[in-house]
Design an enzyme around this catalytic site. Sequence first.
Site, PDB file in Angstrom:
ATOM      1  N   THR A  46      48.268  44.926  42.198  1.00  0.00           N
ATOM      2  CA  THR A  46      46.935  45.526  42.337  1.00  0.00           C
ATOM      3  C   THR A  46      46.952  47.036  42.058  1.00  0.00           C
ATOM      4  O   THR A  46      47.898  47.731  42.444  1.00  0.00           O
ATOM      5  CB  THR A  46      46.410  45.265  43.764  1.00  0.00           C
TER       6      THR A  46
ATOM      7  N   ILE B 139      49.957  47.482  48.594  1.00  0.00           N
ATOM      8  CA  ILE B 139      51.190  46.731  48.372  1.00  0.00           C
ATOM      9  C   ILE B 139      51.893  46.431  49.700  1.00  0.00           C
ATOM     10  O   ILE B 139      52.403  47.339  50.377  1.00  0.00           O
ATOM     11  CB  ILE B 139      52.140  47.487  47.394  1.00  0.00           C
TER      12      ILE B 139
ATOM     13  N   TYR C 281      50.782  35.888  31.720  1.00  0.00           N
ATOM     14  CA  TYR C 281      50.951  34.429  31.809  1.00  0.00           C
ATOM     15  C   TYR C 281      52.127  34.095  32.742  1.00  0.00           C
ATOM     16  O   TYR C 281      52.116  33.093  33.451  1.00  0.00           O
ATOM     17  CB  TYR C 281      51.154  33.830  30.405  1.00  0.00           C
TER      18      TYR C 281
ATOM     19  N   GLU D 155      51.985  30.462  45.322  1.00  0.00           N
ATOM     20  CA  GLU D 155      51.417  31.493  46.191  1.00  0.00           C
ATOM     21  C   GLU D 155      50.264  30.911  47.024  1.00  0.00           C
ATOM     22  O   GLU D 155      50.145  31.145  48.221  1.00  0.00           O
ATOM     23  CB  GLU D 155      50.926  32.653  45.321  1.00  0.00           C
TER      24      GLU D 155
ATOM     25  N   GLN E 127      30.307  18.305  76.710  1.00  0.00           N
ATOM     26  CA  GLN E 127      30.445  17.518  75.479  1.00  0.00           C
ATOM     27  C   GLN E 127      30.404  18.403  74.226  1.00  0.00           C
ATOM     28  O   GLN E 127      31.115  18.153  73.252  1.00  0.00           O
ATOM     29  CB  GLN E 127      29.332  16.471  75.415  1.00  0.00           C
TER      30      GLN E 127
ATOM     31  N   HIS F 295      36.881  31.143  74.230  1.00  0.00           N
ATOM     32  CA  HIS F 295      37.652  31.927  75.213  1.00  0.00           C
ATOM     33  C   HIS F 295      36.751  32.886  75.995  1.00  0.00           C
ATOM     34  O   HIS F 295      37.208  33.505  76.958  1.00  0.00           O
ATOM     35  CB  HIS F 295      38.751  32.745  74.529  1.00  0.00           C
TER      36      HIS F 295
HETATM   37  C1  LIG Z   1      46.225  42.590  53.629  1.00  0.00           C
HETATM   38  C2  LIG Z   1      46.338  42.654  52.131  1.00  0.00           C
HETATM   39  C3  LIG Z   1      47.600  42.590  51.525  1.00  0.00           C
HETATM   40  C4  LIG Z   1      47.710  42.742  50.141  1.00  0.00           C
HETATM   41  N1  LIG Z   1      48.974  42.746  49.565  1.00  0.00           N
HETATM   42  C5  LIG Z   1      49.077  42.915  48.229  1.00  0.00           C
HETATM   43  C6  LIG Z   1      50.374  42.964  47.600  1.00  0.00           C
HETATM   44  O1  LIG Z   1      51.424  42.823  48.250  1.00  0.00           O
HETATM   45  N2  LIG Z   1      50.439  43.165  46.270  1.00  0.00           N
HETATM   46  C7  LIG Z   1      49.326  43.326  45.497  1.00  0.00           C
HETATM   47  O2  LIG Z   1      49.466  43.489  44.286  1.00  0.00           O
HETATM   48  N3  LIG Z   1      48.079  43.301  46.054  1.00  0.00           N
HETATM   49  C8  LIG Z   1      47.937  43.104  47.395  1.00  0.00           C
HETATM   50  N4  LIG Z   1      46.692  43.078  47.973  1.00  0.00           N
HETATM   51  C9  LIG Z   1      45.523  43.317  47.148  1.00  0.00           C
HETATM   52  C10 LIG Z   1      44.785  42.041  46.787  1.00  0.00           C
HETATM   53  O3  LIG Z   1      45.524  41.279  45.878  1.00  0.00           O
HETATM   54  C11 LIG Z   1      43.426  42.461  46.267  1.00  0.00           C
HETATM   55  O4  LIG Z   1      42.705  42.988  47.358  1.00  0.00           O
HETATM   56  C12 LIG Z   1      42.663  41.323  45.621  1.00  0.00           C
HETATM   57  O5  LIG Z   1      43.258  40.938  44.428  1.00  0.00           O
HETATM   58  C13 LIG Z   1      41.196  41.716  45.368  1.00  0.00           C
HETATM   59  O6  LIG Z   1      41.152  42.894  44.637  1.00  0.00           O
HETATM   60  P1  LIG Z   1      40.277  44.145  45.131  1.00  0.00           P
HETATM   61  O7  LIG Z   1      40.593  44.414  46.548  1.00  0.00           O
HETATM   62  O8  LIG Z   1      40.482  45.212  44.138  1.00  0.00           O
HETATM   63  O9  LIG Z   1      38.798  43.614  45.099  1.00  0.00           O
HETATM   64  P2  LIG Z   1      37.833  43.528  43.816  1.00  0.00           P
HETATM   65  O10 LIG Z   1      38.553  42.962  42.663  1.00  0.00           O
HETATM   66  O11 LIG Z   1      37.147  44.832  43.653  1.00  0.00           O
HETATM   67  O12 LIG Z   1      36.785  42.439  44.333  1.00  0.00           O
HETATM   68  C14 LIG Z   1      35.924  42.724  45.439  1.00  0.00           C
HETATM   69  C15 LIG Z   1      35.134  41.475  45.772  1.00  0.00           C
HETATM   70  O13 LIG Z   1      34.288  41.146  44.690  1.00  0.00           O
HETATM   71  C16 LIG Z   1      34.113  39.750  44.601  1.00  0.00           C
HETATM   72  N5  LIG Z   1      34.555  39.266  43.267  1.00  0.00           N
HETATM   73  C17 LIG Z   1      35.620  39.690  42.543  1.00  0.00           C
HETATM   74  N6  LIG Z   1      35.727  38.966  41.407  1.00  0.00           N
HETATM   75  C18 LIG Z   1      34.699  38.077  41.411  1.00  0.00           C
HETATM   76  C19 LIG Z   1      34.266  37.046  40.519  1.00  0.00           C
HETATM   77  N7  LIG Z   1      34.959  36.763  39.395  1.00  0.00           N
HETATM   78  N8  LIG Z   1      33.152  36.348  40.851  1.00  0.00           N
HETATM   79  C20 LIG Z   1      32.450  36.613  41.982  1.00  0.00           C
HETATM   80  N9  LIG Z   1      32.832  37.549  42.883  1.00  0.00           N
HETATM   81  C21 LIG Z   1      33.930  38.272  42.598  1.00  0.00           C
HETATM   82  C22 LIG Z   1      34.989  39.117  45.712  1.00  0.00           C
HETATM   83  O14 LIG Z   1      34.196  38.885  46.858  1.00  0.00           O
HETATM   84  C23 LIG Z   1      35.977  40.223  45.995  1.00  0.00           C
HETATM   85  O15 LIG Z   1      36.504  40.132  47.316  1.00  0.00           O
HETATM   86  C24 LIG Z   1      46.546  42.911  49.352  1.00  0.00           C
HETATM   87  C25 LIG Z   1      45.280  42.923  49.958  1.00  0.00           C
HETATM   88  C26 LIG Z   1      45.169  42.799  51.330  1.00  0.00           C
HETATM   89  C27 LIG Z   1      43.802  42.826  51.955  1.00  0.00           C
END
Ligand SMILES: Cc1cc2nc3c(=O)[nH]c(=O)nc-3n(C[C@H](O)[C@H](O)[C@H](O)COP(=O)(O)OP(=O)(O)OC[C@H]3O[C@@H](n4cnc5c(N)ncnc54)[C@H](O)[C@@H]3O)c2cc1C
Length: 383
Positions: A131, A162, A239, A248, A285, A344
């Site tokens: 990300t 990350i 890919y 995953e 119930q 709870h």
């Molecule tokens: C606790 C945690 C741990 C993480 N660990 C890692 C890690 O170890 N490595 C890593 O690389 N990343 C990690 N991430 C990041 C994670 O992979 C991203 O948060 C995720 O891919 C979403 O990207 P974004 O946060 O940029 O949201 P965005 O891409 O900006 O999306 C925001 C929201 O828009 C909506 N959206 C997005 N695309 C679409 C679509 N096609 N259609 C309709 N709605 C859509 C969804 O509701 C989405 O939640 C972590 C995230 C969290 C919260």
Amino acid sequence: MLNLDSEYLAEEHRLFREQLRKYIASEIAPEASAWEEAGIIPPHVYERMGELGFLGLGVPAEYGGAELDALGTVVFGEELGRSGFGGLAASISDHADMALPVIVRSGTPEQKSRFIPDIAAGKRVMGFAVTEPGGGSDLTNLKSTAVRDGDDWILNGQKTFITNAISADVFITIARTDPNGKGAKGYSIFVVEKGGKGFSVGAKFEKTGWCSSDMSELFFDDFRVPAANLIGEEGRGFYGLMRGLERERLALCSQCIGMMERSIEITLEHVKTRPAYGKTLWDLQSIRHEIASHVSEISAAKLLIYHAAAKKSRGFDVRMETSMMKATVPQTMKRVVDSCVQMHGASGYMRGTEIERIWRDTRPFSLGGGAASVMLDEVAKLL
Ligand SMILES: Cc1cc2nc3c(=O)[nH]c(=O)nc-3n(C[C@H](O)[C@H](O)[C@H](O)COP(=O)(O)OP(=O)(O)OC[C@H]3O[C@@H](n4cnc5c(N)ncnc54)[C@H](O)[C@@H]3O)c2cc1C
């Protein structure tokens, strides 16, 4: 609760479940609250889990692994989830289910023997850095670049959110290696080792849940990566990453099952002893029906996961099943665990109670690893 072990699992999976459950009860449970406070899992946990053979489930025996199939991933996820510590599950699974399998799947024999034994043994911790600040769901728009220079690639870019950024020594990352590549084309995957000029880690992020799982940013500033660390085919990294998604999703959704089952267990204990109207909450119930309907939903979700894992273990494509799972199971979990907190009463909203922590830990499952809407898009594409 629906128990599918005898229908789906072999003796080796059941034995693995028994050993892991015993280990979590005796060595994780007493210490995990301290790791939540500290915001990080200490290295000795990986070393001990490696020593017990828990970190190299899908790794061939020649590199020190257990060679378990996708059903092994499910058992691993369920037991990590049952621990009730989503942060522990996230960090361990990031290492063992997300990052390490990239090397197992796509590494050369030289890369495998250089990296896998120490990682499967828990002597080195891994992170999975994809990300970027510009976006996470749309992986065709990543901005990091790598340019070839002699025997190295020069990496520039920033990765964010990350997991294990602070605790890990080794990361899987992705950058565009073909400047003319558009969309999914022209990315390559690298295994990068922390440290050295041009590699820095940001400050630790504070999260609402998954507190024991550390998180930060990584910065690559003309960071030199040996050419020997490019994993898989140059230019086809997107890919390569996609090939790991089924596993995953199985890992994340199995953790949800474990967390939901644990939530039901502690809620049953609570409602059966909580006095109400001269009897207990369980004597109402509507409470009994609420829990029975949750158990039915969890069982349906579990069947989909076991079916997908069994099919994957036999070599079939399970994109449809794993996308449906990831679209729905974390959503089910949010509803089920929220309802458990409700049953709870106020005590379920207090810091220090198990159900309150699980409730906070449910949220990230529908944010990371493919948001629900993105997963529904995947399902729709296959219809
Ligand atoms: C606790 C945690 C741990 C993480 N660990 C890692 C890690 O170890 N490595 C890593 O690389 N990343 C990690 N991430 C990041 C994670 O992979 C991203 O948060 C995720 O891919 C979403 O990207 P974004 O946060 O940029 O949201 P965005 O891409 O900006 O999306 C925001 C929201 O828009 C909506 N959206 C997005 N695309 C679409 C679509 N096609 N259609 C309709 N709605 C859509 C969804 O509701 C989405 O939640 C972590 C995230 C969290 C919260």
